[in-house]
Design a protein around this motif. Structure first.
Motif, PDB file in Angstrom:
ATOM      1  N   SER A 261       0.805  -1.222   0.000  1.00  0.00           N
ATOM      2  CA  SER A 261       0.000   0.000   0.000  1.00  0.00           C
ATOM      3  C   SER A 261       0.833   1.265   0.000  1.00  0.00           C
ATOM      4  N   VAL A 262       1.931   1.288   0.755  1.00  0.00           N
ATOM      5  CA  VAL A 262       2.703   2.523   0.912  1.00  0.00           C
ATOM      6  C   VAL A 262       3.918   2.561  -0.015  1.00  0.00           C
ATOM      7  N   ARG A 263       4.658   1.456  -0.111  1.00  0.00           N
ATOM      8  CA  ARG A 263       5.817   1.447  -1.014  1.00  0.00           C
ATOM      9  C   ARG A 263       5.378   1.354  -2.467  1.00  0.00           C
ATOM     10  N   LEU A 264       4.174   0.881  -2.710  1.00  0.00           N
ATOM     11  CA  LEU A 264       3.599   0.686  -4.047  1.00  0.00           C
ATOM     12  C   LEU A 264       4.295  -0.465  -4.764  1.00  0.00           C
ATOM     13  N   ALA A 265       4.713  -0.299  -6.021  1.00  0.00           N
ATOM     14  CA  ALA A 265       5.304  -1.404  -6.779  1.00  0.00           C
ATOM     15  C   ALA A 265       6.818  -1.253  -6.809  1.00  0.00           C
ATOM     16  N   ALA A 266       7.507  -2.227  -6.226  1.00  0.00           N
ATOM     17  CA  ALA A 266       8.968  -2.217  -6.223  1.00  0.00           C
ATOM     18  C   ALA A 266       9.460  -3.352  -7.117  1.00  0.00           C
ATOM     19  N   PRO A 267      10.095  -3.050  -8.239  1.00  0.00           N
ATOM     20  CA  PRO A 267      10.572  -4.101  -9.119  1.00  0.00           C
ATOM     21  C   PRO A 267      11.757  -4.856  -8.506  1.00  0.00           C
ATOM     22  N   VAL A 268      11.746  -6.162  -8.653  1.00  0.00           N
ATOM     23  CA  VAL A 268      12.845  -6.993  -8.157  1.00  0.00           C
ATOM     24  C   VAL A 268      13.905  -7.060  -9.253  1.00  0.00           C
ATOM     25  N   VAL A 269      15.103  -6.585  -8.950  1.00  0.00           N
ATOM     26  CA  VAL A 269      16.181  -6.572  -9.951  1.00  0.00           C
ATOM     27  C   VAL A 269      17.234  -7.634  -9.670  1.00  0.00           C
ATOM     28  N   ASP A 270      17.114  -8.299  -8.527  1.00  0.00           N
ATOM     29  CA  ASP A 270      18.046  -9.383  -8.187  1.00  0.00           C
ATOM     30  C   ASP A 270      17.305 -10.354  -7.274  1.00  0.00           C
ATOM     31  N   LEU A 271      17.268 -11.623  -7.672  1.00  0.00           N
ATOM     32  CA  LEU A 271      16.581 -12.638  -6.889  1.00  0.00           C
ATOM     33  C   LEU A 271      17.568 -13.749  -6.548  1.00  0.00           C
ATOM     34  N   ASP A 272      17.849 -13.891  -5.255  1.00  0.00           N
ATOM     35  CA  ASP A 272      18.812 -14.894  -4.791  1.00  0.00           C
ATOM     36  C   ASP A 272      20.150 -14.771  -5.506  1.00  0.00           C
TER      37      ASP A 272
END
Length: 295
Positions: A261-272
């Motif tokens: 709700s507050v941060r909105l959409a945060a794209p993941v640029v590195d996973l594990d």
């Protein structure tokens, strides 16, 4: 009125109470004590909450948040929230806080003081954390085992997995573990390899051109921001789906976001530790929509 701002609410007020003058809530000075030592929200995390974004004076999608508050209360055997009263408190607080900028409005309903006569409830408003970098540059994420398989909620409803409770010790521990591993956030996965959610967010992935989110279940908190964003994506004729997602599928996704709700959409640029593509065009469109007034 300066922040933080707090209203103490009478959760057992009559259903026809609609305004501050009815005695259903009162303002609390930020420097004044408001909770008793025996309060079960602080002693045991025994309560529920919702956090609603306020953008330039507009309270974003309060009704879905209130509906989830009711669901959480039912799961936790708390009194059914008086929605007319909560709506009045939200409207009153909105008029007292800054009309510009991004704020976080938190609604809390606790079981109250042990052996006490009534629950405790309050509404508070604070300035939202600056999420500009997370929204534009993306975040690094690690997957962490939640410690049970994806059918546990049906077998053990007393775990309260589908409620948004105040018991956040595990969620905060998971974030600290992510930071120890050099990441910004985490995605919980089941012991049998299925994607769940983040400690404070929902997961959306684009897999083979379809925007997907883990299938709703008693193990996953229903995401208000995710649901709103899916409606927006549908309106633009892109396919969406709610289904089980394996960890391996997530790692092969075209793009991944953590939404809240507050941060909105945060794209993941590195996973594990493995880089993921950032779809700048889709990401910008998501941010524009989520910052726009939404009811």
């Amino acid at each position: 009125m300066s922040l933080p701002y707090t209203l103490l609410i009478d959760p057992l007020a009559a259903d026809d109470a609609t305004s501050a003058t009815a005695g259903t809530f009162r303002e609390i000075d930020a420097s004044a004590p408001a909770l008793r030592v025996g309060e079960l929200s602080t002693q045991r995390g025994d309560g529920i909450f919702e956090t609603i974004a306020v953008v330039d004076g507009h309270v974003q999608e309060s009704e879905p948040h209130l509906a989830r508050l009711v669901r959480s209360a039912e799961i936790c055997d708390l009194p059914v929230p008086n929605l007319r009263q909560w709506r009045a408190a939200i409207a009153f607080a909105r008029e007292q806080v800054p009309a510009e900028g991004e704020l976080a409005m938190k609604l809390v309903l606790s079981r109250g003081v042990e052996h006490g006569p009534a629950p405790t409830a309050w509404l508070s408003v604070n300035a939202a954390s600056d999420s500009t970098d997370a929204r534009t540059k993306g975040i690094r994420v690690v997957t962490l085992d939640r410690g049970y398989d994806h059918g546990v909620a049906e077998r053990a409803p007393w775990l309260l997995l589908g409620a948004k409770t105040l018991s956040y010790a595990i969620n905060m521990a998971a974030l600290r573990e992510a930071h120890r591993r050099g990441a910004d956030d985490t995605i919980f996965v089941t012991s049998d390899g299925y994607v769940m959610e983040g400690p404070t967010s929902s997961v959306i992935a684009r897999i083979d051109g379809v925007f997907v989110t883990p299938k709703p279940s008693g193990s996953i908190l229903a995401g208000t921001t995710q649901a709103s964003l899916f409606e927006h994506i549908r309106e633009h004729d892109f396919p969406v789906a709610e289904r089980d997602i394996t960890v391996e599928e997530l790692r092969r996704a075209d793009a991944v976001w953590l939404v809240s709700s507050v941060r909105l959409a945060a794209p993941v640029v590195d996973l594990d530790g493995v880089p993921l593509a950032l779809d700048a065009e889709a990401n910008a469109a998501f941010t524009r929509y989520l910052l726009s007034p939404r009811d």
